[in-house]
Design a protein around this motif. Structure first.
Motif, PDB file in Angstrom:
ATOM      1  N   SER A 207      13.629   9.511  -6.446  1.00  0.00           N
ATOM      2  CA  SER A 207      12.482   9.571  -7.473  1.00  0.00           C
ATOM      3  C   SER A 207      11.730   8.230  -7.532  1.00  0.00           C
ATOM      4  N   THR A 208      12.935   7.883  -8.854  1.00  0.00           N
ATOM      5  CA  THR A 208      12.319   6.667  -9.663  1.00  0.00           C
ATOM      6  C   THR A 208      12.448   5.360  -8.532  1.00  0.00           C
ATOM      7  N   ALA A 209      13.436   5.508  -7.518  1.00  0.00           N
ATOM      8  CA  ALA A 209      13.431   4.161  -6.393  1.00  0.00           C
ATOM      9  C   ALA A 209      12.286   4.745  -5.485  1.00  0.00           C
ATOM     10  N   SER A 210      11.951   5.787  -4.994  1.00  0.00           N
ATOM     11  CA  SER A 210      10.642   5.292  -4.260  1.00  0.00           C
ATOM     12  C   SER A 210       9.223   5.411  -5.060  1.00  0.00           C
ATOM     13  N   CYS A 211       9.165   5.846  -6.528  1.00  0.00           N
ATOM     14  CA  CYS A 211       8.539   4.312  -7.263  1.00  0.00           C
ATOM     15  C   CYS A 211       7.698   3.428  -7.249  1.00  0.00           C
ATOM     16  N   ALA A 212       9.249   2.823  -6.941  1.00  0.00           N
ATOM     17  CA  ALA A 212       9.486   1.805  -7.614  1.00  0.00           C
ATOM     18  C   ALA A 212       9.039   0.810  -6.395  1.00  0.00           C
ATOM     19  N   ILE A 213       9.394   1.562  -5.127  1.00  0.00           N
ATOM     20  CA  ILE A 213       8.733   0.776  -3.733  1.00  0.00           C
ATOM     21  C   ILE A 213       7.698   0.632  -3.979  1.00  0.00           C
ATOM     22  N   ALA A 214       6.961   2.138  -3.608  1.00  0.00           N
ATOM     23  CA  ALA A 214       5.272   1.950  -3.948  1.00  0.00           C
ATOM     24  C   ALA A 214       5.156   1.024  -4.912  1.00  0.00           C
ATOM     25  N   ALA A 215       5.345   1.227  -6.341  1.00  0.00           N
ATOM     26  CA  ALA A 215       4.887   0.230  -6.609  1.00  0.00           C
ATOM     27  C   ALA A 215       4.794  -1.376  -6.767  1.00  0.00           C
ATOM     28  N   LEU A 216       5.895  -2.195  -5.756  1.00  0.00           N
ATOM     29  CA  LEU A 216       5.831  -3.175  -4.794  1.00  0.00           C
ATOM     30  C   LEU A 216       4.866  -3.364  -3.514  1.00  0.00           C
ATOM     31  N   SER A 217       4.958  -2.510  -2.698  1.00  0.00           N
ATOM     32  CA  SER A 217       3.902  -2.038  -1.501  1.00  0.00           C
ATOM     33  C   SER A 217       3.074  -3.014  -1.799  1.00  0.00           C
ATOM     34  N   PRO A 218       2.241  -3.099  -0.957  1.00  0.00           N
ATOM     35  CA  PRO A 218       0.430  -3.572  -1.008  1.00  0.00           C
ATOM     36  C   PRO A 218      -0.165  -2.533  -1.997  1.00  0.00           C
ATOM     37  N   GLY A 219      -0.589  -3.026  -2.457  1.00  0.00           N
ATOM     38  CA  GLY A 219      -1.772  -1.910  -2.646  1.00  0.00           C
ATOM     39  C   GLY A 219      -1.092  -1.203  -4.357  1.00  0.00           C
ATOM     40  N   GLY A 220       0.055  -1.651  -4.551  1.00  0.00           N
ATOM     41  CA  GLY A 220       0.689  -0.973  -5.480  1.00  0.00           C
ATOM     42  C   GLY A 220       0.107  -1.270  -6.806  1.00  0.00           C
ATOM     43  N   VAL A 221       1.177  -0.382  -7.548  1.00  0.00           N
ATOM     44  CA  VAL A 221       0.207  -1.276  -9.206  1.00  0.00           C
ATOM     45  C   VAL A 221       1.179  -2.649  -9.388  1.00  0.00           C
ATOM     46  N   LEU A 222       2.100  -3.302  -9.345  1.00  0.00           N
ATOM     47  CA  LEU A 222       2.495  -4.109  -9.553  1.00  0.00           C
ATOM     48  C   LEU A 222       2.130  -5.145  -8.023  1.00  0.00           C
ATOM     49  N   MET A 223       1.508  -5.010  -7.316  1.00  0.00           N
ATOM     50  CA  MET A 223       1.174  -6.314  -6.057  1.00  0.00           C
ATOM     51  C   MET A 223      -0.418  -6.203  -6.092  1.00  0.00           C
ATOM     52  N   GLN A 224      -0.739  -5.965  -6.944  1.00  0.00           N
ATOM     53  CA  GLN A 224      -2.451  -6.558  -7.250  1.00  0.00           C
ATOM     54  C   GLN A 224      -3.275  -7.711  -7.248  1.00  0.00           C
ATOM     55  N   ALA A 225      -1.708  -8.558  -7.599  1.00  0.00           N
ATOM     56  CA  ALA A 225      -2.381  -9.709  -7.570  1.00  0.00           C
ATOM     57  C   ALA A 225      -2.666 -10.489  -6.526  1.00  0.00           C
TER      58      ALA A 225
END
Lengths: 526, 682
Positions: free
Chosen positions: A420-438
């Motif tokens: 679950s943590t892994a998929s969370c991280a992937i989501a955050a790093l995918s386009p539109g994710g929290v970490l990809m707002q730039a």
């Protein structure tokens, strides 16, 4: 008043300026004159503003001193105290002579430094254009705390660079007739320095004779009378103090010739494969170079030629900051490291036979290492404690060790992240994710043309610069800083009015539909 | 790249090639095929040396029985070293491409210090050395006489080859020479006496050998082992050494008598000029010395020195010189002249008698080379007009060609300045050379150029004395002061070490951006041996036409000889000689296609067709009508324009397909046609 705190170096009374009597003050940083009976200066020049001083020739009725400014204006001072006028003037002149060069150098250096900084740093240059040229802040404010920072960085390199000497400096001492069958030479401190740097022998003579044997003036008079100055000298009289200089020059030249040349390609001595024995050949009647059968004129001609070679060599050496006769051992060919260098000759020859355009250009050009001591480079520093060094056997062993470790490596799969943590991280790093707002900003990057982006950048840096000035005033604990804060505030407002608003409006007009403007004010609001 | 030159596989150690290099190799191959001699002119900086080496080495590999050796002669030590480096490069390329270890032995002799290489010479495939090793009979006999007939000889930088030939056959005898010879003779006499007491058999053995004659040498020459020696004429090989000089004592006595005669001849008060037969007649009448023993002198002395086992032959250089003179004067009735001068022209009060035995015919020294070797190539950047070399060297070439430099941009700019701004003609003509206006105009030209040309300027004068005078008056007029405002000034002096230093400083000043001017002399060491590549020479100014000093008696005799023997008019030869030196001087600035430079001919006489026409083709074709007889102002304008254009970036792509070819481009039919067309414009 500011003047009160200044150190007064010299006071000369009864000095007239514009037909008005007054007093001349020479202070630490400026020269000033005030009319008699008043406690203010009507004339005041910073030393840095003065280009040079001129004095009236000896024997003239009026004893005057003229100050010429960089702007071209000039101020005449007339020393009118009958009994001591000459002494007064000379005292003022001598002091100025000492002071002016210091300030001159400083002024020039500063200008040069500023110029250099602007040239080297395009961002700074843009900033300068935005703020100073558009009169948001003044040039002084702009440089106020910049120069000091950079001064430290560059002081080292600055000290190294010396100003060269004009080859024609002797020609610049144009003699003028003084009206009664004499010649007058105008010497400036620059010319004197040039003479000293080019002809160390003259400097030595100067040190030996001035002031105990003769005055400075007498020294230079003799210099210009000497055959040494007139280059076609042959029969230097013994009473001439410069005859020794000529001999020293000769000696210097000889030793340079004796040392020979470093570049084998210009060595005329080894040019020919001398195969004709003495007595053979048809050119043996070439004019002999022995001095015995030369006319006086020929001798003087060849003396002129020698002098030119010597002069140019010395000027060149003075410019490059090393002694002419000093063999530079820093060119990688120091005696002890000869062994490790490819012979300079071979390198030169390979240079010469190379046809660079016949080669396919292969990528980067490499830059040759400029090594002071090549042997140190090829051998590295000598180890102080050799036993601390790893032997090659050690290295081989450790490599083997690592190999074995890797070969027997087993991943420890129980200690990895939960799914679950892994998929969370992937989501955050995918386009539109929290970490990809730039990424959204990237879209703006593509939307807005480059010139607008560039302008925005300039505005950003300019605003940053202004803010830096603003915040540097805090804490506001002096009167001066308080004034500055107020001024900076108005500067900032002015900047907003003249620069930011127009930009904002422009962007609004052009990109109404997008959300760029929304971001604009965010930048601008402070 | 690997080239196909009319069926011959040539390894060329570069990725690209200049079109003229291809044409050059083509002509060279045809010359080798025909087993004949060739005269090839191609500007320096177009890779002449590497073309020569690539082709001849390839030829040698392909036809090892036809061409066994390459003998590459160049003039100066740096030139020789350059050739060696290029050869090394070629060899590396060979081993890289073919993968086999290089089996070619190359040998360079660049100084007499390493002369003990005799056996190696015979085995080397390539020999690189100075002209003298082949042209000077004294050295050639030691080093080169056994070289195979099937060698290809290349004389590079051969524009002065006639002078080298003449120098190697000319002899000057002064009182000092005679005194030293006298001492030599006495030493010989004493040594002979000593040997007689201890080892008389040795002298007897020598006597026996001399009766036998020089049969050995004769056999060797007839069987074609040796190259002939012009100092050892054919006839004497078949004869025994004459009885009058056969014993050692007799020979020493004979030499004494000869020396006495020469001493007497030097005791004169006016100039004497005579031919070799006149000299022989006089010597017979005065001291009864016959022609025949004189002819054997050189050989007889050599034999004696050998017999006496004298280690240091250098001590006997004076007597060797005299014996060589004796042999030459009695062997050649034509092609030499004898001039005895009681004093130097410049110093008529100081007695310094000299006997000049001067060779006037360069073909004498080079004849054995042309006769022995199957192909001799004469090549240089400046060999124009091409037809004169076969005439004065007396040989028949199978190929004569001049290649120009193909250029993607016109990187040389020859200009003829004929007038000052005041319209006064500019010339170094004898009548006007002291003219104040001419000297001032020359000065103004230098001054103006110093203001507009970046980095280095080299200026050449017609002679050293002329330069001295001009420099002195420029100094007095204050012109040099003004020049110094723009650039540093360095001047060539008669002292080579001093000049070397000036040269180095000049380069330093060009290097550090200060800029400098070098004043130098045509025919001097600088003009012949130093290149001014790129910023070391952005402009060359040739002040005047560098005619040789025509008042010399030796020159006058040579001119007469040329007129009578080769039907070359005096003026034609003098102009040819002046123009080849002018071309050498101005050519110093351009050393390649990426280089650029101005060539300023400052004399109105250059505008005339007879002068202009004698410049090499690669300079001439850029000399348009618009660049003749200019004023200083016009020159400055044209120069500024040229320099501005040249300062633009110049990349490899700009050259490709025009003056630089890839292998594919070279293989295209179109290009080959174009190259042939350019080459045949000559």
């Amino acid at each position: 008043m500011a003047a009160l705190s200044e150190e007064v170096l010299l006071v000369v009374k009864r000095v007239r300026q514009r037909k008005q009597d007054g007093t001349l003050y020479l202070m630490a940083e400026r020269i000033a004159w005030g009319p008699e009976g008043k406690d203010r200066f009507t004339v005041s020049h910073l030393y840095a503003d003065i280009r040079c001083q001129k004095i009236s020739p000896d024997g003239k009725a009026k004893i005057q001193l003229q100050l010429v400014l960089h702007t071209g204006e000039s101020t005449n001072l007339h020393f009118s105290n009958e009994s001591t006028a000459l002494k007064d003037r000379d005292a003022a002149k001598d002091l100025l002579q000492q002071l002016l060069p210091k300030f001159k150098k400083r002024a020039n250096k500063e200008l040069e430094e500023k110029n250099r900084m602007l040239q080297e740093d395009p961002v700074l240059f843009q900033l300068y254009k935005d703020l100073v040229v558009c009169q948001v802040i003044s040039a002084e404010e702009f440089w106020a705390n910049r120069l000091s920072i950079n001064n430290v960085d560059h002081s080292l390199s600055n000290n190294k660079q010396e100003v060269g000497i004009s080859a024609a400096f002797l020609a610049d001492i144009r003699p003028q007739t003084d009206g009664c069958n004499g010649l007058r030479y105008n010497l400036t401190s620059d010319i004197i320095e040039s003479i000293f740097r080019t002809y160390p022998a003259v400097k030595q003579k100067y040190g030996e004779n001035v002031p105990h044997n003769m005055t400075e003036k007498e020294f230079w008079t003799r210099f210009f009378q000497s055959h040494y100055f007139h280059r076609d000298r042959i029969n230097t009289g013994l009473q001439d103090i410069f005859s020794e200089c000529a001999k020293q020059d000769e000696k210097g030249l000889k030793s340079m010739v004796f040392q020979g040349v470093k570049n084998p390609m210009v060595d005329l001595l080894s040019l020919e494969d001398k195969s004709l024995d003495e007595g053979y050949g048809s050119n043996s009647t070439a004019p002999s170079t022995s001095n015995t059968n030369k006319t006086v004129k020929e001798n003087s001609n060849s003396a002129i030629i020698k002098r030119f070679n010597h002069h140019s060599t010395m000027v060149l050496a003075a410019g490059s900051g090393k002694k002419a006769c000093e063999t530079s051992s820093t060119d990688g060919n120091s005696r002890d490291s000869d062994f490790f260098q490819p012979p300079i000759k071979k390198v030169k020859i390979q240079d010469v036979i190379e046809y660079e355009d016949l080669h396919r250009e292969n990528g980067k050009k490499t830059v040759a290492l400029n090594l002071k001591k090549s042997d140190r480079y090829s051998h590295g520093p000598v180890p102080l404690l050799p036993q601390q060094y790893t032997t090659s056997q050690d290295i081989v062993n450790s490599v083997n060790c690592i190999k074995q470790e890797i070969a027997s490596y087993k991943p420890c799969l129980t200690q990895v992240m939960s799914s679950s943590t892994a998929s969370c991280a992937i989501a955050a790093l995918s386009p539109g994710g929290v970490l990809m707002q730039a990424l959204a900003q990237q879209a703006i990057n593509q939307m807005v043309p480059n010139d607008v982006q560039g302008e925005l950048k300039h505005l950003y840096t300019a605003a940053g610069e202004l803010l830096r000035h603003f915040w540097s005033c805090f804490p506001v604990n002096t009167l001066f800083l308080e004034e500055k804060v107020v001024k900076m505030r108005s500067n900032l407002e002015r900047f907003q009015m003249t620069k930011l608003r127009p930009f904002q409006e422009k962007v609004q007009r052009q990109y109404l539909s997008t959300n760029v403007i929304g971001r604009g004010p965010v930048w601008v609001r402070w | 790249m690997k080239l196909n030159i009319e069926g011959l596989l040539v390894y060329f150690p570069y990725d690209y090639i200049y079109p003229e290099q291809y044409s050059y190799m083509l002509e060279l191959k045809r010359t080798l095929d025909a087993k004949g001699h060739g005269v090839l002119e191609m500007p320096s900086g177009t890779g002449k040396t590497i073309s020569l080496l690539s082709l001849i080495v390839a030829y040698q590999r392909e036809y090892p029985l036809e061409v066994t050796k390459l003998i590459y002669c160049s003039r100066t030590v740096p030139e020789i070293e350059k050739v060696v480096e290029e050869l090394r490069k070629l060899m590396e390329f060979y081993s890289k491409e073919t993968g086999e270890k290089n089996n070619i032995l190359a040998l360079a002799l660049s100084s007499r210090k390493n002369l003990c290489v005799h056996p190696e010479i015979l085995h080397a495939n390539i020999i690189v050395y100075s002209y003298h090793y082949l042209l000077d009979p004294k050295i050639a006999d030691l080093v080169s006489k056994e070289l195979s007939k099937k060698s290809v000889v290349v004389f590079d930088e051969a524009h002065n080859i006639d002078n080298v030939c003449i120098d190697s056959m000319s002899v000057n005898i002064t009182r000092r020479t005679l005194d030293r010879s006298q001492a030599n003779v006495e030493t010989l006499q004493n040594t002979i006496l000593k040997i007689k007491e201890t080892d008389a058999a040795k002298l007897k053995e020598e006597y026996r050998r001399l009766v036998e004659g020089l049969k050995e040498a004769n056999v060797a020459r007839e069987t074609d082992i040796y190259m002939s020696n012009p100092v050892l004429p054919d006839e004497i090989l078949q004869e025994a050494v004459p009885g009058s000089i056969r014993t050692a004592e007799h020979f020493v006595g004979f030499m004494k008598r000869f020396l006495e005669y020469l001493k007497a001849r030097l005791r004169i008060h006016h100039v004497v000029q005579e031919s070799a037969p006149q000299f022989l007649k006089d010597i017979f009448e005065k001291v009864c010395i016959d022609r025949k023993p004189l002819r054997f002198c050189a050989e007889r002395l050599r034999s004696l020195l050998r017999t006496l086992e004298i280690a240091d032959i250098a001590d006997f250089s004076a007597i060797t010189l005299i014996s060589n003179f004796a042999t030459l004067v009695s062997t050649y009735s034509k092609g030499f002249t004898i001039i005895i001068e009681p004093f130097e022209d410049r110093t008529p009060t100081i007695a310094n008698p000299v006997l000049h035995f001067s060779c006037m015919d360069p073909s004498i020294a080079i004849k054995p080379v042309f006769e022995r070797f199957q192909s001799v190539i004469i090549t240089s950047g400046t060999l124009s007009p091409l037809d004169i070399y076969p005439r004065i060297l007396d040989f028949r070439p199978v190929t004569v060609a001049s290649f120009t430099m193909t250029l993607a941009r016109t990187c040389l700019c020859p200009l003829v300045v004929g007038r000052g701004n005041d319209q006064v003609a500019m010339t170094s003509k004898f009548e006007t050379r002291e003219d104040f206006a001419v000297i001032r105009n020359y000065g103004n030209l230098l001054l103006e150029m110093s203001a507009i040309v970046p980095d280095g300027i080299v200026a050449f004068f017609t002679s050293y004395t002329y330069m001295e005078n001009i420099v002195a008056s420029w100094y007095e007029q204050g012109i040099l002061e003004n020049v110094q405002r723009n650039k540093l000034i360095f001047i060539e002096t008669p002292d080579a070490a001093e000049t070397s230093m000036a040269l180095e400083k000049y380069q330093e000043a060009c290097e550090n951006g200060r800029g400098a001017i070098l004043l130098s002399v045509a025919r001097g060491k600088v003009s012949e041996g130093i290149d001014f590549v790129h910023h070391f020479g952005r402009a060359v100014i040739m002040f005047g036409v560098p005619y040789v000093y025509t008042q010399s008696r030796i020159l006058k005799a040579r001119l007469e000889y040329l007129r009578d023997q080769f039907q070359i008019r005096e003026n034609d030869f003098l102009t040819f000689d002046a123009m080849r030196h002018a071309a050498q001087c101005v050519g110093r600035a351009i050393r390649g296609k990426t280089d650029y430079g101005l060539m300023i001919f400052a004399d109105k006489r250059y505008a005339r067709a007879d002068k202009r026409g004698k410049l090499p083709r690669w300079i001439q074709e850029h000399l348009t009508d618009g660049s003749l007889n200019l004023t200083i102002d016009e020159t400055v304008q044209l120069s500024k324009h040229f320099l501005r254009q040249m300062a633009q970036p110049f990349r490899q792509e700009d050259q490709l397909g025009l003056s630089l070819l890839t292998l594919e481009q070279l293989q295209s039919e179109d290009m080959l046609q174009k190259i042939a067309q350019i080459a045949h414009q000559a």
